[in-house]
Write an enzyme that holds these catalytic residues in place. Structure first.
Site, short mmCIF file in Angstrom:
data_model
loop_
_atom_site.label_atom_id
_atom_site.label_comp_id
_atom_site.label_asym_id
_atom_site.label_seq_id
_atom_site.Cartn_x
_atom_site.Cartn_y
_atom_site.Cartn_z
N GLU A 103 0.79 -1.23 0.00
CA GLU A 103 0.00 0.00 0.00
C GLU A 103 0.82 1.27 0.00
OE1 GLU A 103 -0.79 -1.64 4.28
OE2 GLU A 103 -0.32 -2.45 2.31
N ASN A 104 2.14 1.16 0.19
CA ASN A 104 2.95 2.38 0.09
C ASN A 104 3.40 2.66 -1.34
OD1 ASN A 104 4.60 0.06 0.44
ND2 ASN A 104 6.37 1.36 0.82
#
Length: 219
Positions: A48-49
């Site tokens: 998710e980064n």
């Protein structure tokens, strides 16, 4: 939990992932899964980064300090990987574009409820993206030990910790067993590490059925 148990869980969970799937891996045991994906597995690991196409951990020569996963651990990027910002990443999650989320938990109930972000009476570090992932992904796999560090069962009849989401979990992989939710009920489908059904029952307060074609895992 021993490293052997952690790796047994990760290796077994890797077999739950199928070619063409976009998979988000949570912090902890799920981060071990890429090393157990076969070459050419065609599984697209999402973090998710901002990376789609996460590869196995880097060698010393491959190490790039700017290339990390959501746990801030160094990763590699496979050929064709895509980079994007956090807002786009969460749009993918919330938009239903993640096929599978694999994450840890403090408790999972027989109804598939998951609690993985807060222990009553202890400091809360933050839920992170877990709430988005467990409702946005098409399939949710929990990788965790059968018991807590104090020996309390983690596969339970009802969660006593604050819920991350109700009814979200499809599959549970522990060091002893694989459970699936089938028609709304929990079913033991595989035993791991030489465990018996009695071993699983001793550390599980959830009610579960035992699969007729129970396979004894060789991990």
């Amino acid at each position: 939990m021993t490293d052997d148990a952690r790796h047994r869980i990760a290796e077994r969970a890797a077999h739950e992932l199928h070619a063409g799937e976009v998979v988000n891996l949570g912090i902890g045991i799920p981060n071990l899964i890429p090393r157990y994906l076969e070459a050419g597995a065609n599984v697209f690991v999402h973090t998710e980064n901002g990376l789609l196409g996460v590869g196995p951990p880097p060698s010393e020569e491959e190490l790039d300090e700017d290339l990390i996963d959501a746990a801030k651990r160094p990763v590699t990027a496979l050929p064709g990987a895509a980079y994007f910002d956090s807002a786009q990443s969460f749009a993918m999650i919330r938009g239903g574009h993640i096929d599978v989320a694999v994450l840890g938990a403090l408790q999972v109930s027989e109804a598939g409820d998951i609690a993985n972000w807060a222990v009553p009476g202890k400091d809360v570090l933050g839920v992170g993206g877990a709430m988005d992932l467990v409702v946005g992904a098409r399939r949710v796999i929990v990788t965790m030990t059968s018991t807590s560090s104090s020996g309390e069962p983690k596969v339970v009849e009802r969660c006593s910790y604050p819920l991350t989401a109700p009814g979200a979990v499809d599959t549970i992989v522990t060091e002893l067993a694989v459970f699936r939710r089938v028609d709304g009920s929990l079913r033991l489908v595989e035993l791991l590490g030489g465990a018996t059904v009695e071993d699983v029952e001793a550390v599980t307060t959830a009610r579960f059925a035992v699969d007729d074609a129970l396979a004894v895992g060789s991990a």
